[in-house]
Write a protein that holds these residues in place. Structure first.
Motif, PDB file in Angstrom:
ATOM      1  N   LEU A  85     -14.402  70.629 -11.874  1.00 21.44           N
ATOM      2  CA  LEU A  85     -14.179  69.299 -12.453  1.00 21.44           C
ATOM      3  C   LEU A  85     -15.506  68.587 -12.695  1.00 21.44           C
ATOM      4  N   GLU A  86     -16.388  68.649 -11.708  1.00 22.77           N
ATOM      5  CA  GLU A  86     -17.702  68.013 -11.835  1.00 22.77           C
ATOM      6  C   GLU A  86     -18.502  68.667 -12.963  1.00 22.77           C
ATOM      7  N   LEU A 104     -17.077  67.883 -21.213  1.00 26.77           N
ATOM      8  CA  LEU A 104     -15.901  68.587 -21.703  1.00 26.77           C
ATOM      9  C   LEU A 104     -14.656  67.846 -21.227  1.00 26.77           C
ATOM     10  N   ASP A 105     -13.506  68.174 -21.801  1.00 25.67           N
ATOM     11  CA  ASP A 105     -12.252  67.489 -21.486  1.00 25.67           C
ATOM     12  C   ASP A 105     -11.751  67.902 -20.102  1.00 25.67           C
ATOM     13  N   LYS A 106     -11.879  66.999 -19.128  1.00 27.11           N
ATOM     14  CA  LYS A 106     -11.454  67.323 -17.763  1.00 27.11           C
ATOM     15  C   LYS A 106      -9.937  67.295 -17.607  1.00 27.11           C
ATOM     16  N   ARG A 125      -8.777  75.620 -15.328  1.00 24.83           N
ATOM     17  CA  ARG A 125      -8.491  76.885 -14.631  1.00 24.83           C
ATOM     18  C   ARG A 125      -9.564  77.923 -14.942  1.00 24.83           C
ATOM     19  N   LEU A 126      -9.950  78.017 -16.215  1.00 24.83           N
ATOM     20  CA  LEU A 126     -10.979  78.971 -16.617  1.00 24.83           C
ATOM     21  C   LEU A 126     -12.298  78.679 -15.904  1.00 24.83           C
ATOM     22  N   MET A 127     -12.704  77.407 -15.901  1.00 28.54           N
ATOM     23  CA  MET A 127     -13.963  77.043 -15.248  1.00 28.54           C
ATOM     24  C   MET A 127     -13.876  77.226 -13.736  1.00 28.54           C
ATOM     25  N   THR A 156     -14.231  72.192  -3.000  1.00 26.17           N
ATOM     26  CA  THR A 156     -13.484  73.360  -3.452  1.00 26.17           C
ATOM     27  C   THR A 156     -14.041  73.797  -4.803  1.00 26.17           C
ATOM     28  N   SER A 157     -13.716  75.018  -5.196  1.00 22.60           N
ATOM     29  CA  SER A 157     -14.189  75.500  -6.499  1.00 22.60           C
ATOM     30  C   SER A 157     -13.589  74.650  -7.622  1.00 22.60           C
TER      31      SER A 157
END
Length: 145
Positions: free
Chosen positions: A92-93, A100-102, A109-111, A86-87
């Motif tokens: 997350l990956e 960065l802080d996962k 949400r932004l990513m 999924t996107s």
């Protein structure tokens, strides 16, 4: 021919080792600065618990990635995946890959939105395909035809 390749690899390794050494030195300096700040805070208020201060999360700027960089990372993640993602999984990956802080839900949400835009563009270019996934998510994979 191998001498040129080997020389290039040795040069690149030396450069990376120097970068790592520089990063370690920079990190050491930041840790010392942090300890000095903690000591100063305690001087002003001995009962203050400096460990209760939360680290400020890094937020990438709006123009965080260079042109095409997001697409390259997304496609790289999809190429390495064993199954469609999924996107949100891809985002997350990407956060892990970029250190960065996962756990930052706003950043995730932004990513996820940026990954979605990138994926739709790559679908139009014929590089990826999608199918309905869990809930409202789409499952994305590299088109292998």
């Amino acid at each position: 021919m191998n001498e040129f390749v080997l020389a290039g690899l040795v040069k690149r390794r030396a450069q990376l080792a120097g970068d790592i050494e520089s990063a370690h030195e920079s990190l050491r300096k930041m840790v010392l600065d942090l300890e000095s700040l903690d000591a100063t805070i305690v001087q002003f208020d001995p009962s203050y618990r400096v460990e209760s201060i939360k680290a400020k999360a890094f937020r990438p700027p709006k123009d965080w990635s260079n042109r095409g960089e997001m697409s390259r990372i997304v496609l790289s993640i999809l190429r390495q995946a064993a199954e469609p993602l999924t996107s949100r999984d891809i985002a997350l990956e990407l956060l892990v890959e970029r250190a960065l802080d996962k756990n930052d839900q706003r950043l995730l949400r932004l990513m996820s939105k940026r990954v979605g835009v990138s994926l739709r563009t790559q679908r139009e270019n014929g590089l990826v395909r999608c199918e309905q996934g869990p809930g409202q998510y789409m499952l994305w994979e590299i088109r292998r035809e």
